[in-house]
Enzyme design. Structure first.
Site, PDB file in Angstrom:
ATOM      1  N   CYS A   2      43.877 -15.668  39.256  1.00 57.61           N
ATOM      2  CA  CYS A   2      44.424 -14.218  39.670  1.00 57.61           C
ATOM      3  C   CYS A   2      45.298 -15.040  40.819  1.00 57.61           C
ATOM      4  O   CYS A   2      46.245 -15.350  40.960  1.00 57.61           O
ATOM      5  CB  CYS A   2      43.298 -13.847  40.756  1.00 57.61           C
ATOM      6  SG  CYS A   2      41.517 -13.896  40.181  1.00 57.61           S
ATOM      7  N   ARG A  28      49.780 -17.753  35.017  1.00 53.89           N
ATOM      8  CA  ARG A  28      48.322 -17.926  35.974  1.00 53.89           C
ATOM      9  C   ARG A  28      47.006 -16.845  35.380  1.00 53.89           C
ATOM     10  O   ARG A  28      46.183 -17.743  35.272  1.00 53.89           O
ATOM     11  CB  ARG A  28      48.349 -17.711  37.032  1.00 53.89           C
ATOM     12  CG  ARG A  28      49.083 -18.429  38.377  1.00 53.89           C
ATOM     13  CD  ARG A  28      48.753 -17.437  39.773  1.00 53.89           C
ATOM     14  NE  ARG A  28      48.267 -17.778  40.622  1.00 53.89           N
ATOM     15  CZ  ARG A  28      47.877 -18.277  41.418  1.00 53.89           C
ATOM     16  NH1 ARG A  28      48.590 -18.774  41.622  1.00 53.89           N
ATOM     17  NH2 ARG A  28      46.772 -18.790  42.010  1.00 53.89           N
ATOM     18  N   TRP A  77      41.762 -12.173  36.822  1.00 52.97           N
ATOM     19  CA  TRP A  77      41.174 -13.171  35.919  1.00 52.97           C
ATOM     20  C   TRP A  77      39.434 -13.203  36.261  1.00 52.97           C
ATOM     21  O   TRP A  77      38.851 -13.485  37.558  1.00 52.97           O
ATOM     22  CB  TRP A  77      41.447 -14.759  35.997  1.00 52.97           C
ATOM     23  CG  TRP A  77      41.119 -15.681  34.567  1.00 52.97           C
ATOM     24  CD1 TRP A  77      41.941 -15.441  33.791  1.00 52.97           C
ATOM     25  CD2 TRP A  77      40.067 -16.304  34.697  1.00 52.97           C
ATOM     26  NE1 TRP A  77      41.291 -16.500  32.370  1.00 52.97           N
ATOM     27  CE2 TRP A  77      40.396 -16.448  33.105  1.00 52.97           C
ATOM     28  CE3 TRP A  77      39.443 -16.408  35.848  1.00 52.97           C
ATOM     29  CZ2 TRP A  77      39.336 -17.627  33.357  1.00 52.97           C
ATOM     30  CZ3 TRP A  77      38.254 -18.045  35.522  1.00 52.97           C
ATOM     31  CH2 TRP A  77      38.076 -18.814  34.129  1.00 52.97           C
ATOM     32  N   ASN A 103      41.799 -13.449  45.785  1.00 53.99           N
ATOM     33  CA  ASN A 103      41.563 -14.242  45.040  1.00 53.99           C
ATOM     34  C   ASN A 103      40.206 -15.743  45.433  1.00 53.99           C
ATOM     35  O   ASN A 103      40.052 -15.746  46.296  1.00 53.99           O
ATOM     36  CB  ASN A 103      43.016 -15.270  45.047  1.00 53.99           C
ATOM     37  CG  ASN A 103      44.129 -15.107  44.235  1.00 53.99           C
ATOM     38  OD1 ASN A 103      43.659 -13.607  43.502  1.00 53.99           O
ATOM     39  ND2 ASN A 103      45.413 -15.395  44.212  1.00 53.99           N
ATOM     40  N   GLY A 104      39.920 -16.202  43.838  1.00 53.04           N
ATOM     41  CA  GLY A 104      38.667 -16.978  44.358  1.00 53.04           C
ATOM     42  C   GLY A 104      37.291 -16.116  44.640  1.00 53.04           C
ATOM     43  O   GLY A 104      37.220 -15.246  43.698  1.00 53.04           O
ATOM     44  N   GLU A 491      45.500 -36.154  25.579  1.00 53.78           N
ATOM     45  CA  GLU A 491      45.932 -35.011  25.572  1.00 53.78           C
ATOM     46  C   GLU A 491      46.702 -34.217  25.031  1.00 53.78           C
ATOM     47  O   GLU A 491      46.889 -32.927  24.364  1.00 53.78           O
ATOM     48  CB  GLU A 491      47.192 -35.269  26.727  1.00 53.78           C
ATOM     49  CG  GLU A 491      48.406 -34.576  27.081  1.00 53.78           C
ATOM     50  CD  GLU A 491      47.643 -33.496  27.754  1.00 53.78           C
ATOM     51  OE1 GLU A 491      48.484 -32.397  27.713  1.00 53.78           O
ATOM     52  OE2 GLU A 491      46.564 -33.598  28.378  1.00 53.78           O
ATOM     53  N   LYS A 495      46.093 -30.586  24.070  1.00 54.34           N
ATOM     54  CA  LYS A 495      46.661 -29.346  23.361  1.00 54.34           C
ATOM     55  C   LYS A 495      47.609 -28.534  22.771  1.00 54.34           C
ATOM     56  O   LYS A 495      46.968 -27.489  21.988  1.00 54.34           O
ATOM     57  CB  LYS A 495      48.995 -29.950  22.930  1.00 54.34           C
ATOM     58  CG  LYS A 495      49.074 -30.571  24.915  1.00 54.34           C
ATOM     59  CD  LYS A 495      49.989 -29.733  25.303  1.00 54.34           C
ATOM     60  CE  LYS A 495      48.899 -29.426  27.108  1.00 54.34           C
ATOM     61  NZ  LYS A 495      48.299 -29.837  27.385  1.00 54.34           N
ATOM     62  N   GLU A 498      44.107 -25.756  23.043  1.00 56.33           N
ATOM     63  CA  GLU A 498      44.150 -24.447  24.109  1.00 56.33           C
ATOM     64  C   GLU A 498      44.999 -24.116  24.307  1.00 56.33           C
ATOM     65  O   GLU A 498      45.176 -22.302  24.030  1.00 56.33           O
ATOM     66  CB  GLU A 498      44.893 -24.985  25.506  1.00 56.33           C
ATOM     67  CG  GLU A 498      45.149 -26.234  25.651  1.00 56.33           C
ATOM     68  CD  GLU A 498      46.095 -26.730  26.803  1.00 56.33           C
ATOM     69  OE1 GLU A 498      45.167 -26.561  27.641  1.00 56.33           O
ATOM     70  OE2 GLU A 498      46.556 -27.503  27.357  1.00 56.33           O
ATOM     71  N   HIS A 514      29.867 -44.429  14.820  1.00 56.23           N
ATOM     72  CA  HIS A 514      28.733 -44.609  15.597  1.00 56.23           C
ATOM     73  C   HIS A 514      28.774 -43.046  15.918  1.00 56.23           C
ATOM     74  O   HIS A 514      27.846 -42.581  16.431  1.00 56.23           O
ATOM     75  CB  HIS A 514      29.248 -45.276  16.993  1.00 56.23           C
ATOM     76  CG  HIS A 514      29.674 -46.627  17.402  1.00 56.23           C
ATOM     77  ND1 HIS A 514      28.267 -47.725  17.243  1.00 56.23           N
ATOM     78  CD2 HIS A 514      30.495 -47.282  17.445  1.00 56.23           C
ATOM     79  CE1 HIS A 514      28.651 -48.077  16.837  1.00 56.23           C
ATOM     80  NE2 HIS A 514      30.432 -48.523  17.991  1.00 56.23           N
ATOM     81  N   LYS A 613      46.472 -20.682  34.800  1.00 59.98           N
ATOM     82  CA  LYS A 613      47.320 -22.159  34.893  1.00 59.98           C
ATOM     83  C   LYS A 613      47.267 -22.693  36.021  1.00 59.98           C
ATOM     84  O   LYS A 613      46.863 -24.001  36.420  1.00 59.98           O
ATOM     85  CB  LYS A 613      48.407 -20.916  34.899  1.00 59.98           C
ATOM     86  CG  LYS A 613      49.994 -22.331  35.705  1.00 59.98           C
ATOM     87  CD  LYS A 613      49.912 -23.655  34.485  1.00 59.98           C
ATOM     88  CE  LYS A 613      51.278 -24.315  34.722  1.00 59.98           C
ATOM     89  NZ  LYS A 613      51.214 -25.690  33.923  1.00 59.98           N
TER      90      LYS A 613
END
Length: 618
Positions: A2, A28, A77, A103-104, A491, A495, A498, A514, A613
């Site tokens: 947020c 964010r 968010w 926020n939080g 990585e 990318k 996401e 396997h 973010k």
């Protein structure tokens, strides 16, 4: 996640500044937005909107329709309650006595909510934020105390992480803030005061910011800020100058922030290298870690290293493990911050914990840092934000110089973190006597060529764009590699998933047989990364295995391995470098591939769904 913005002045209209600040925090991640503005003694005007910030701007005519010079704003968010206008911030009491944003996460919000219901409060939303605001109101009225005392009494009863910005009916022109874990900064300039959850929101107005520490509060009036601890005592604070400017957060002619930041990697890496490399002459480049605070005695005495991180930062740790163990010959572990904090891990107090975080506020990484410190380990933060919580709480800090990173999917921050890890490995190796002086200088000389080599890769991006358009409808993508190439795959796969929403996985190539090879069918895209010469032939064999089962192969290797064209359907070459540094080059085509596929699918590259973010909650 947020975003919070607040502003108070004696003359300047608040709403346009709040909207402008919130627009700088869109990176964010959010699902709704709102502002509350006060015009003198009048009750605050509250406007909310579900969805993108432009809807809120339209409802307020860009802020012009909301009068008043004091206000708070928020991008939400969702964590408690679905995305909706009702659940959007700000939240307020029925009598508008207290109004605020948050926020939080308040972990014990159900307990507090039940208590407030018993005290006669009712609730219109499903949020923990409304509970926090009404708890502040309860203590403000019950004890007849001022805003600071009411906030302090609330803080000692709330569990979790939060940043609060609150306005009280009895105190027009003032904003009160409180912080536990979640980041918050204050700026004061020319009779105006700003508050935000991140620097870009207020950088247009001031470069001098003050960071509120954990369990602190502040009273903001036009042109002034007073800080308090939980006992209500005044705390003196020093301002920090932010070096990068507001233009650094603009797109600069690129269609998306992500593409801009991919192209900024050469400069970000060069700047990070320049911050610690010293050139006495061409043959005597050396690392200067004097500002990190790690002594040579410390480096020689460490028994082990633990890298801690989440997401891309964790992938940096995986790559760093290979490089550090090979060069410095010291045992290395890599741990997910989100798991480490809940494991009862036996730790060696003679070890070093290295915590990697772009924002320096990642909640799980911060908790892991604190756990490592409690065990007696020395700690080092690799962060990109000056004065962030991890930077302040770690014993030592290595600042990367990526500048502001706006796109949710990290690129240049990841790349500068890799550079920091390489530098640490090289310096540890020199001090611990595991490499010669000649090799030390050779490695550093090669590191300085990385920015130019990335630039060469970027100049050949059209081929990757063509390939991306061909495979934009893929349903599954697999990345395979061995050793350091496996770290690159992790990585690259992240990318892809996401920002393109295509299911992708990274596997150590030797693990395919396997179980995973059963997922390969006609047309499945498999991307093989082959930058490690000793493992090249083994990975080629694994690629042949999946090709025989119908896979479409893309190969990523260094110039010179042209025989790969006999095996793969599409190939990408990167310049040769020392194999320890291959991750820095090989990741760039994979960043571009994820970007171009996302664009081809018509997706919001910079703000992928469900992501944020800065992850400041668990």
């Amino acid at each position: 996640m947020c975003g919070i913005v607040g502003f108070t002045s004696e003359r300047t209209a608040a709403a346009p500044i709040l909207l402008e600040g919130l627009s700088k925090l869109e990176y964010r991640g959010y699902d709704s937005a709102g502002i509350a503005v006060r015009d003198g003694e009048k009750e605050p005007r509250v406007v909310k909107a579900k969805g993108r910030l432009k809807l809120l701007s339209e409802k307020t005519d860009g802020g012009a329709a909301v009068a008043g010079s004091t206000g708070i704003g928020h991008t939400r968010w969702a964590t408690h309650g679905e995305p909706s206008e009702t659940n959007a911030h700000p939240h307020m009491t029925t009598d508008a006595n207290v109004i605020g944003v948050h926020n939080g996460i308040i972990e014990n919000y159900v307990e507090l909510r039940d208590k407030m219901i018993r005290k006669g409060y009712s609730f219109y939303s499903d949020t923990d934020t409304e509970v926090a605001i009404k708890t502040v109101d309860y203590y403000y009225k019950k004890y007849g105390v001022g805003p600071i005392d009411a906030l302090a009494k609330t803080m000692v009863r709330m569990r979790g992480s939060y940043a609060l910005a609150v306005m009280f009916k009895d105190y027009p022109g003032e904003i009160y803030v409180a912080r536990k874990e979640s980041p918050m900064i204050i700026g004061v300039k020319d009779g105006e005061t700003y508050v935000a959850s991140d620097v870009p929101a207020i950088l247009k107005y001031t470069r001098n910011v003050i960071y509120i520490d954990n369990l602190e509060m502040a009273r903001l009036t036009p042109g002034q800020a007073e800080f308090y601890n939980l006992d209500g005592d005044i705390v003196e604070k020093e301002a920090v100058e932010i070096k990068w400017d507001a233009q650094a957060a603009e797109k600069g002619g690129f269609e998306h922030f992500m593409m801009k930041e991919i192209h900024e990697q050469p400069k970000a890496i060069a700047d990070t290298l320049a911050s610690v490399l010293r050139d006495e002459d061409a043959d005597k480049i050396h690392i200067d870690f004097s500002e990190l605070g790690l002594s040579e005695e410390d480096i020689r005495s460490f028994s082990q290293i633990i890298f801690l991180g989440c997401g891309s930062a964790y992938h940096v740790g995986i790559a760093a493990q290979y490089v550090m163990e090979d060069l410095a010959r010291i045992p290395v572990r890599v741990e997910l911050g989100s798991e480490f904090r809940y494991r009862n891990v036996p730790l060696d107090s003679k070890g070093l914990a290295i915590v990697i975080s772009q924002s320096g506020e990642t909640a799980d990484s911060l908790a892991a840092l604190r756990a490592a410190k409690e065990s007696g380990m020395k700690t080092l933060g690799i962060v990109n934000v000056l004065g962030s919580t991890i930077a302040r709480e770690a014993d030592n800090v290595f600042y990367t110089l990526a500048g502001p990173e706006i796109a949710v999917a990290t690129t240049k921050a990841y790349s500068t973190q890799l550079i920091a890890a390489y530098l640490l490995a090289i310096e540890f190796a020199r001090i611990r006597g595991t490499i010669t002086e000649e090799r030390y200088h050779k490695l550093l000389t090669e590191l300085k060529t990385i920015p130019d080599k990335i630039q060469r890769i970027l100049e050949d991006r059209e081929r990757i764009q063509w390939f991306a358009s061909k495979y934009s409808n893929a349903k599954d993508v697999f990345y395979i590699g061995r050793g350091l190439d496996y770290a690159i795959c992790l990585e690259g796969s992240l990318k892809m998933k996401e920002i393109s929403y295509i299911h992708s996985e990274a596997y150590a190539a030797g693990e395919l047989k396997h179980g995973t090879i059963s997922l390969i069918e006609d047309g499945t895209l498999v991307i093989g990364v082959l930058t490690q010469n000793d493992l090249y032939e083994k990975t080629i064999s694994n690629m042949v295995e999946v090709k025989s089962r119908g896979a479409y192969l893309m190969g990523l290797t260094a110039y010179g391995h042209y025989e790969i064209e006999d095996t793969v359907d599409f190939n990408v070459y990167i310049p040769k470098t020392d194999e320890h540094f291959a991750t820095s080059l090989a990741i760039v085509p994979l960043q571009l591939l994820g970007y171009y596929i996302s664009v081809a699918r018509g997706l919001d590259v910079d703000k992928p769904r469900n992501l944020a973010k800065s992850v400041t909650v668990e």
